[in-house]
Design a protein around this motif. Structure first.
Motif, PDB file in Angstrom:
ATOM      1  N   SER A   1       0.811  -1.220   0.000  1.00 45.96           N
ATOM      2  CA  SER A   1       0.000   0.000   0.000  1.00 45.96           C
ATOM      3  C   SER A   1       0.841   1.265   0.000  1.00 45.96           C
ATOM      4  N   VAL A   2       2.156   1.110   0.119  1.00 45.82           N
ATOM      5  CA  VAL A   2       3.040   2.286   0.065  1.00 45.82           C
ATOM      6  C   VAL A   2       3.158   2.705  -1.391  1.00 45.82           C
ATOM      7  N   THR A   3       2.182   3.472  -1.843  1.00 48.13           N
ATOM      8  CA  THR A   3       2.121   3.887  -3.245  1.00 48.13           C
ATOM      9  C   THR A   3       1.217   5.103  -3.350  1.00 48.13           C
ATOM     10  N   PRO A   4       1.461   5.971  -4.312  1.00 52.44           N
ATOM     11  CA  PRO A   4       0.569   7.131  -4.491  1.00 52.44           C
ATOM     12  C   PRO A   4      -0.716   6.784  -5.236  1.00 52.44           C
ATOM     13  N   ASP A   5      -0.850   5.550  -5.705  1.00 51.48           N
ATOM     14  CA  ASP A   5      -2.033   5.148  -6.462  1.00 51.48           C
ATOM     15  C   ASP A   5      -3.241   5.066  -5.519  1.00 51.48           C
TER      16      ASP A   5
ATOM     17  N   LEU B   1      -1.457   3.815   8.340  1.00 45.72           N
ATOM     18  CA  LEU B   1      -2.640   4.677   8.275  1.00 45.72           C
ATOM     19  C   LEU B   1      -2.340   6.062   8.833  1.00 45.72           C
ATOM     20  N   GLN B   2      -1.591   6.121   9.937  1.00 51.26           N
ATOM     21  CA  GLN B   2      -1.218   7.425  10.482  1.00 51.26           C
ATOM     22  C   GLN B   2      -0.323   8.189   9.502  1.00 51.26           C
ATOM     23  N   ARG B   3       0.516   7.431   8.818  1.00 51.86           N
ATOM     24  CA  ARG B   3       1.373   8.084   7.816  1.00 51.86           C
ATOM     25  C   ARG B   3       0.537   8.629   6.660  1.00 51.86           C
ATOM     26  N   ASP B   4      -0.463   7.852   6.235  1.00 44.85           N
ATOM     27  CA  ASP B   4      -1.319   8.319   5.142  1.00 44.85           C
ATOM     28  C   ASP B   4      -2.189   9.495   5.560  1.00 44.85           C
ATOM     29  N   CYS B   5      -2.455   9.620   6.871  1.00 44.52           N
ATOM     30  CA  CYS B   5      -3.256  10.755   7.334  1.00 44.52           C
ATOM     31  C   CYS B   5      -2.512  12.084   7.168  1.00 44.52           C
TER      32      CYS B   5
ATOM     33  N   GLY C   1      -8.186  11.813   3.767  1.00 47.29           N
ATOM     34  CA  GLY C   1      -9.548  11.524   4.201  1.00 47.29           C
ATOM     35  C   GLY C   1      -9.842  10.034   4.251  1.00 47.29           C
ATOM     36  N   LEU C   2      -9.406   9.310   3.214  1.00 45.77           N
ATOM     37  CA  LEU C   2      -9.643   7.870   3.180  1.00 45.77           C
ATOM     38  C   LEU C   2      -8.909   7.158   4.313  1.00 45.77           C
ATOM     39  N   ALA C   3      -7.680   7.581   4.580  1.00 50.17           N
ATOM     40  CA  ALA C   3      -6.899   6.964   5.651  1.00 50.17           C
ATOM     41  C   ALA C   3      -7.544   7.226   7.009  1.00 50.17           C
ATOM     42  N   LEU C   4      -8.008   8.463   7.211  1.00 49.78           N
ATOM     43  CA  LEU C   4      -8.645   8.800   8.488  1.00 49.78           C
ATOM     44  C   LEU C   4      -9.950   8.019   8.667  1.00 49.78           C
ATOM     45  N   ARG C   5     -10.715   7.879   7.594  1.00 49.37           N
ATOM     46  CA  ARG C   5     -11.957   7.112   7.682  1.00 49.37           C
ATOM     47  C   ARG C   5     -11.671   5.652   8.009  1.00 49.37           C
TER      48      ARG C   5
ATOM     49  N   VAL D   1      -6.879   9.863  18.523  1.00 50.87           N
ATOM     50  CA  VAL D   1      -7.058  11.235  18.985  1.00 50.87           C
ATOM     51  C   VAL D   1      -6.226  12.214  18.166  1.00 50.87           C
ATOM     52  N   GLY D   2      -4.955  11.903  17.938  1.00 52.46           N
ATOM     53  CA  GLY D   2      -4.076  12.815  17.187  1.00 52.46           C
ATOM     54  C   GLY D   2      -4.551  13.040  15.759  1.00 52.46           C
ATOM     55  N   PRO D   3      -4.721  11.979  14.965  1.00 51.25           N
ATOM     56  CA  PRO D   3      -5.198  12.174  13.589  1.00 51.25           C
ATOM     57  C   PRO D   3      -6.552  12.882  13.510  1.00 51.25           C
ATOM     58  N   LEU D   4      -7.455  12.610  14.451  1.00 53.06           N
ATOM     59  CA  LEU D   4      -8.754  13.276  14.424  1.00 53.06           C
ATOM     60  C   LEU D   4      -8.607  14.771  14.699  1.00 53.06           C
ATOM     61  N   GLY D   5      -7.766  15.120  15.671  1.00 50.01           N
ATOM     62  CA  GLY D   5      -7.539  16.540  15.961  1.00 50.01           C
ATOM     63  C   GLY D   5      -6.984  17.272  14.763  1.00 50.01           C
ATOM     64  N   SER D   6      -6.033  16.611  14.064  1.00 46.76           N
ATOM     65  CA  SER D   6      -5.470  17.227  12.864  1.00 46.76           C
ATOM     66  C   SER D   6      -6.503  17.311  11.748  1.00 46.76           C
TER      67      SER D   6
END
Length: 845
Positions: free
Chosen positions: A72-76, A105-109, A118-122, A137-142
């Motif tokens: 999943s480490v890809t810009p696609d 997922l945190q990296r994608d956020c 948005g997709l990563a956070l969802r 908590v951190g990703p949601l705050g951001s």
């Protein structure tokens, strides 16, 4: 062992062709994990599609979890979406694997692409793993502070997901305050709508425990917030508009000028193309003007055109939903819609459920000015090939006749239906004519002249046959052949399966006897004898009551059975005004479509203890040994399994092979009914014990031709030996089901349980052992407190006669509902006493 034969068919692309294919996928994914060669993303897509396909058809693909995360480490973004789908599926069932996804997922956020953020956070919030909330908590705050509106929209719903996983974490992070700030300041309307939805849910839940949350919830209904949302309502999506309108409907304006300001602001929402927005606006207008009668009526006039437009322009499903709301409004103000009755005419291509609702509305809007046109239209539907609609149209004509003053033409139309010579049309007309004669007795000569030509042998439906018999008894003085028709029906008592018809027959022959005694004497005697011997509780009791009434005083009996009657002015409504008001308060909800308040289809106690499917899986079935009272094995719940079916309709009367249903001849040695006896005798379903009858009793017997001499009755026969049960009775489940379907109900009673028994009934098993100690075996049981359901059986000790019992126990009201079926009907009462005795001892020390 020989190798398996090779199949010549090519493997399906959506299924693995062998055990090694999953391993091959894993190795290929690992090979592409670190590669950045041109075209590698296309290869990854194909592999990802295979993994998702296998996962969808139920193959366990958790073994490739690590490789999927690495790839999943890809810009696609397409690969990202498929990977998030895979991760979300396996994180729910395997929390340990979810830990592996947190880092990527945190990296994608924090990705540059807002769509990926948005997709990563969802996906991160959708993991729903309790021990991972600290990572949300951190990703949601951001996300709530993100510059992109899509990310903020996802983050707002993520806060709600976090609240349902860990409410304390959500509140401690002060996310509700952040959502409130976004609600009033965010430029994007979708973010505002999501904030409103999330805050309503969070604060409504928190209000029960926190006064601060209760105050915060009230701020949503403050004037500044309401006006802010109303001023932006045109920017909102259709879903968001409905949300805002629902909120505003709970707002209480300070004066009438504020009401008019709100209504003027929302006037154009009535012209919206979306039906949900129109209905939500309609509800708001109706709620705001409830205390203003004149304005409320003007609102009806204003909303009429938009709703009628939605009915004619939408899909059948939308038409039905809008028609349901229109039906509610029509019932409250029929005169406003009276001039628009043509909108409710049925179209040939409409579904039956829409046509049926339109027929109800035509009935409601009918008045003196439009009755002729509406009845003419309804008469056309009576010849419809759709038989249920034809029936409904005839009923609609009858309902209109019952609510109008000038019914001359309507009665003529109804009687003309009988010329169609269709069984279902004749049946419906007979039922309606009965009600018409109860309200308009002056029409009896015209109706009886036509109805008298109908043969009872051609009427098969119980309600129609009961209506015809009622008319034969009520107007027997005007119908020359009435006694002889009733006599022919009584002769076929064995073949009449409906208890309703048998009850009407007893009453009709009594009425006929008082008007034409010589011709009805023999028929009345036969009817009372057959009724007293009938196993149906109500039929037996009514026949016994009539006999004792005649035995006491014939004149009194006539005053009781056939008193002077007044015309019925109003027929009882099926719904009380309180229920209708409750439905109106829940306008724009399923309550209107179901035509019942929400608590009646959402609360378990109002749906009935065994009406819902989640109970069925708990029912178990098995034969029990002498050592254990717990059922042996479980049977899958399905519609064909009688023991597991909780919505079966008990047949009221089915003849058995033993011929127990035939009406026996009256024999004083077996059945002798005396003058004054204890009242409990009226409720007994046993064959009456012989007693010494009074001289007046013998006179009545002789008058009715029951074959009893005037000599004193013989001495009472010795009582039969007490019923004994086989302690080792056995019955196969399949045989139980077969007998339960075939046998009629011998006895149906409600029994009050002792407090000790109610307290001891914690699980079904504790009662099973107790009943088995009393030689009553359980073949199926289920349910949980406070509602339990059992199927018991027992057998006589001397013979193979079997008793079957359905027992429903509610510990909430300490009641037990008992239905008994038996091979030997005459022993049902004695077995019932044994069963209740055993039940009464349950829980006793």
């Amino acid at each position: 062992m020989a190798p398996p034969a090779q199949s010549h068919r090519s493997p399906s692309p959506s299924q693995p062709s062998g055990k090694s294919e999953v391993s091959d996928l894993k190795s290929q994914l690992r090979q592409f994990a670190g590669s950045r060669a041109p075209g590698v993303d296309d290869s990854k897509r194909e592999l990802f599609k295979k993994v998702i396909s296998f996962m969808t058809i139920g193959i366990d693909m958790s073994s490739v979890f690590g490789e999927m995360v690495m790839c999943s480490v890809t810009p696609d973004i397409v690969l990202k979406k498929m990977c998030y789908l895979y991760v979300g599926n396996y994180a729910k069932v395997n929390p340990d694997l979810a830990l592996l996804t947190i880092n990527f997922l945190q990296r994608d956020c924090k990705d540059e692409d807002p769509m990926i953020r948005g997709l990563a956070l969802r996906s991160l919030c959708s993991l729903r793993v309790a021990n991972l909330v600290e990572y949300l908590v951190g990703p949601l705050g951001s996300g709530l502070k993100d510059n992109n509106s899509y990310v903020r929209t996802v983050a707002v719903m993520g806060v709600l997901k976090l609240y349902h996983i860990s409410a304390s974490t959500c509140v401690d992070a002060d996310f509700p305050s952040v959502l409130k700030h976004l609600l009033l300041n965010d430029p994007d309307t979708q973010v505002v709508a999501n904030c409103l939805s999330a805050l309503q849910e969070i604060w409504s839940s928190e209000a029960t425990n926190s006064e601060e949350a209760s105050r915060d919830r009230e701020t949503l209904l403050s004037k500044p917030v309401v006006y802010y949302l109303l001023n932006r309502i045109k920017e909102f999506s259709e879903w968001a508009q409905c949300l805002v309108l629902e909120l505003v409907s709970k707002y209480v304006p300070s004066d009438s000028s504020e009401i008019f300001d709100i209504m003027n602001l929302l006037e154009d929402r009535l012209q919206h193309a979306n039906g949900a927005v129109v209905l939500a606006t309609t509800k708001l207008f109706l709620q705001l003007t409830l205390s203003m009668t004149d304005v409320h009526q003007q609102v009806y006039e204003r909303i009429k055109a938009p709703l009628l437009t939605l009915v004619s322009s939408g899909s059948p499903e939308q038409s039905y939903a809008v028609l349901s709301h229109l039906h509610l409004l029509v019932m409250r103000a029929p005169f406003i819609f009276a001039s628009d009755y043509k909108h409710f005419y049925c179209q040939y291509n409409e579904p039956s459920y829409v046509k049926k609702l339109k027929l109800e509305m035509l009935t409601a809007v009918a008045n003196e000015s439009n009755t002729y046109e509406i009845v003419t239209e309804l008469c056309e539907y009576a010849a419809n090939v759709d038989i249920p609609i034809a029936r409904e149209s005839i009923r609609a004509v009858g309902k209109i006749a019952l609510q109008q003053y000038d019914v001359n033409a309507i009665v003529d139309r109804l009687l003309q239906f009988l010329e169609m010579e269709k069984d279902y049309v004749t049946a419906e007309v007979l039922v309606l004519v009965k009600d018409l004669l109860r309200k308009y007795p002056q029409w009896s000569h015209d109706c009886i002249a036509v109805v008298g030509n109908i043969s009872s042998k051609n009427i098969q439906e119980p309600k129609a046959k009961a209506a015809l018999i009622w008319m034969l008894g009520e107007y027997s003085q005007d119908m020359q052949d009435a006694p002889y028709i009733l006599e022919s029906v009584i002769e076929n008592w064995d073949d009449e399966h409906s208890a309703e018809v048998r009850l009407h027959l007893l009453t009709a022959v009594m009425k006929c006897f008082f008007k034409r005694p010589p011709e009805t004497q023999k028929a009345l005697g036969a009817a009372l004898a057959a009724g007293i011997a009938d196993f149906h509780q109500d039929v037996h009791d009514r026949a016994l009551f009539y006999y004792r009434l005649l035995q006491h005083n014939v004149t009194v009996a006539e005053h009781v059975v056939n008193p002077p009657k007044q015309a019925v002015s109003v027929f009882a409504d099926t719904q009380s005004s309180e229920v209708k008001d409750r439905i109106f308060d829940e306008f724009n909800s399923l309550s209107v479509v179901y035509q019942k308040p929400s608590y009646m289809f959402t609360d378990k106690e109002h749906r009935g203890p065994f009406e819902f499917s989640d109970e069925l899986g708990n029912l178990s079935i098995g034969t029990e040994s002498a050592d254990t009272g717990v059922p042996g094995h479980r049977v899958e719940a399905n519609d064909k399994d009688l023991l597991l079916s909780t919505s079966e309709k008990e047949e009221t009367r089915v003849p058995t092979n033993s011929g127990a249903y035939s009406a026996p001849s009256y024999d004083s040695a077996l059945v002798s009914i005396a003058a004054p006896q204890p009242q409990s005798d009226l409720l007994s379903i046993n064959t009456l014990a012989p007693v010494i009858a009074s001289q007046s009793g013998f006179a009545i017997d002789d008058l009715l031709g029951l074959g009893v001499s005037e000599t004193p009755a013989p001495a009472p026969a010795p009582s039969p030996p007490p019923l004994k049960l086989n302690p080792k009775a056995a019955l196969e489940p399949s045989m139980f089901q077969q007998k339960w379907r075939q046998l009629p109900i011998s006895l149906s009673q409600e029994y009050s349980m002792s407090p000790q028994g109610v307290g001891a009934l914690t699980t079904p098993q504790v009662l099973l052992q107790h009943m088995q100690n009393n030689s009553i075996q359980c073949i199926a049981s289920g349910g949980q407190s406070p509602n339990f359901k059992f199927f018991f059986f027992a057998q006589k000790a001397e013979e193979s006669s079997t008793f079957l019992v359905e027992c429903k126990i509610s510990t909430a009201n300490s009641k037990a509902e008992i239905k008994i079926k038996a091979d030997d009907q005459s022993a049902s009462q004695e077995f019932s006493s044994l069963f209740q005795s055993a039940l009464s001892k349950f829980g006793s020390p």
